[in-house]
Write an enzyme that holds these catalytic residues in place. Sequence first.
Site, mmCIF file in Angstrom:
data_model
loop_
_atom_site.group_PDB
_atom_site.id
_atom_site.type_symbol
_atom_site.label_atom_id
_atom_site.label_comp_id
_atom_site.label_asym_id
_atom_site.label_seq_id
_atom_site.Cartn_x
_atom_site.Cartn_y
_atom_site.Cartn_z
ATOM 1 N N ASP A 1 0.877 -1.183 0.000
ATOM 2 C CA ASP A 1 0.000 0.000 0.000
ATOM 3 C C ASP A 1 0.908 1.224 0.000
ATOM 4 O O ASP A 1 2.128 1.116 0.155
ATOM 5 C CB ASP A 1 -0.888 -0.020 1.259
ATOM 6 C CG ASP A 1 -1.799 1.205 1.362
ATOM 7 O OD1 ASP A 1 -2.416 1.578 0.341
ATOM 8 O OD2 ASP A 1 -1.888 1.805 2.449
ATOM 9 N N SER A 2 0.273 2.396 -0.099
ATOM 10 C CA SER A 2 1.053 3.627 -0.016
ATOM 11 C C SER A 2 1.561 3.865 1.415
ATOM 12 O O SER A 2 2.502 4.617 1.609
ATOM 13 C CB SER A 2 0.187 4.815 -0.436
ATOM 14 O OG SER A 2 -0.926 4.912 0.427
ATOM 15 N N CYS B 1 -4.369 -1.609 -1.784
ATOM 16 C CA CYS B 1 -4.619 -0.182 -1.942
ATOM 17 C C CYS B 1 -5.641 -0.052 -3.065
ATOM 18 O O CYS B 1 -5.427 -0.602 -4.163
ATOM 19 C CB CYS B 1 -3.308 0.500 -2.330
ATOM 20 S SG CYS B 1 -3.495 2.213 -2.830
ATOM 21 N N GLU C 1 -3.260 8.742 8.055
ATOM 22 C CA GLU C 1 -1.816 8.491 8.011
ATOM 23 C C GLU C 1 -1.090 9.365 9.036
ATOM 24 O O GLU C 1 -0.097 8.962 9.626
ATOM 25 C CB GLU C 1 -1.317 8.773 6.592
ATOM 26 C CG GLU C 1 0.044 8.254 6.267
ATOM 27 C CD GLU C 1 0.128 6.721 6.136
ATOM 28 O OE1 GLU C 1 1.117 6.169 6.641
ATOM 29 O OE2 GLU C 1 -0.764 6.086 5.548
ATOM 30 N N CYS D 1 -11.085 2.527 0.313
ATOM 31 C CA CYS D 1 -9.698 2.911 0.605
ATOM 32 C C CYS D 1 -9.298 2.090 1.816
ATOM 33 O O CYS D 1 -10.055 2.016 2.801
ATOM 34 C CB CYS D 1 -9.603 4.406 0.932
ATOM 35 S SG CYS D 1 -7.950 4.908 1.478
ATOM 36 N N HIS E 1 -7.233 2.573 4.048
ATOM 37 C CA HIS E 1 -7.003 3.326 5.284
ATOM 38 C C HIS E 1 -8.290 3.428 6.123
ATOM 39 O O HIS E 1 -8.233 3.577 7.337
ATOM 40 C CB HIS E 1 -6.540 4.762 4.976
ATOM 41 C CG HIS E 1 -5.085 4.889 4.621
ATOM 42 N ND1 HIS E 1 -4.574 4.444 3.425
ATOM 43 C CD2 HIS E 1 -4.041 5.420 5.310
ATOM 44 C CE1 HIS E 1 -3.269 4.702 3.389
ATOM 45 N NE2 HIS E 1 -2.929 5.296 4.523
HETATM 46 N N1 DGL Z 1 -4.867 3.114 1.076
HETATM 47 C C1 DGL Z 1 -5.011 3.648 -0.206
HETATM 48 C C2 DGL Z 1 -6.234 3.249 -0.949
HETATM 49 O O1 DGL Z 1 -6.815 2.233 -0.621
HETATM 50 C C3 DGL Z 1 -4.389 4.906 -0.647
HETATM 51 C C4 DGL Z 1 -4.474 6.145 0.099
HETATM 52 C C5 DGL Z 1 -3.547 7.147 -0.537
HETATM 53 O O2 DGL Z 1 -2.342 6.909 -0.520
HETATM 54 O O3 DGL Z 1 -4.042 8.150 -1.072
HETATM 55 O O4 DGL Z 1 -6.638 3.895 -1.872
#
Ligand code: DGL
Length: 258
Positions: free
Chosen positions: A13-14, A76, A157, A189, A191
């Site tokens: 993931d990011s 992600c 984050e 997402c 996150h």
């Molecule tokens: N966790 C990520 C997603 O599912 C990316 C969030 C990001 O880096 O903008 O899209």
Amino acid sequence: MKESTAHPIGIFDSGIGGLTVAARITRDFPEESIIYYGDTAHLPYGDKSEELIIHYCRKISEFLLEKGCKIIVIACNTASSVAYDELNKSYGKQAHFVNVVDPAVTGIASMKEVTEIGIIGTQRTISSGSYSSRLQILRPDIKVHSLATPLLAPMIEAGFYNNNISEAVIETYLSDSSLQSIQALILACTHYPLIKKQINDYYREKVKVFDSTDFISNEVGMLLANQHQRSAMKKSNNHFYVSDLTESFEKTTRLFFG
Ligand code: DGL
């Protein structure tokens, strides 16, 4: 194709978001070892160009392939939406690539009672139309309301979840007029499971809330079984890598993995 059962599952993931997916996979498949990669130096992915996201994802995939991963989970939604096809085309012979969008779309499409749904995610996930276009094919009767919520991933984050600040931001987004008649909401997402409790509190059970972790294990389990790739190890051995070590990554990794 990597056939050895001792090979790990790569997950990336990011940043910390994919840890929610990693935690679910290690909970459901405790004998599997994982290698997690958080691209913290380049987050958020959600506001980057497709070209740049694909470039980052290629580098990470090559790293995970070098580590011998048999399956690579793109944990992600942004990367799954824009880079999955490219990665699968380039590296699909070396490992199985799993994205988080398809299992969620298949899962939601099977819920006949859901006819009006909201999707929240990063700018790039929403503008890619990955969820809405796939859902329209499987369930043309579902009304889809998509809303980009770009503040959420950077907020999480930075460690802002389960507090007043995250509550105010969540409320502002969820009170958007486009989301007022939905029966279910997809947190598109990885996150967002970290703020799922606050989202559920906002809806007070009037709206069903789903996220990527609700659907991923089915997909990974099928792949492990079909390819006879289940680990024969007694104990898992997990590794975590980041492109930039952040306090929030350490804190969240401890939260999920001790
Ligand atoms: N966790 C990520 C997603 O599912 C990316 C969030 C990001 O880096 O903008 O899209």
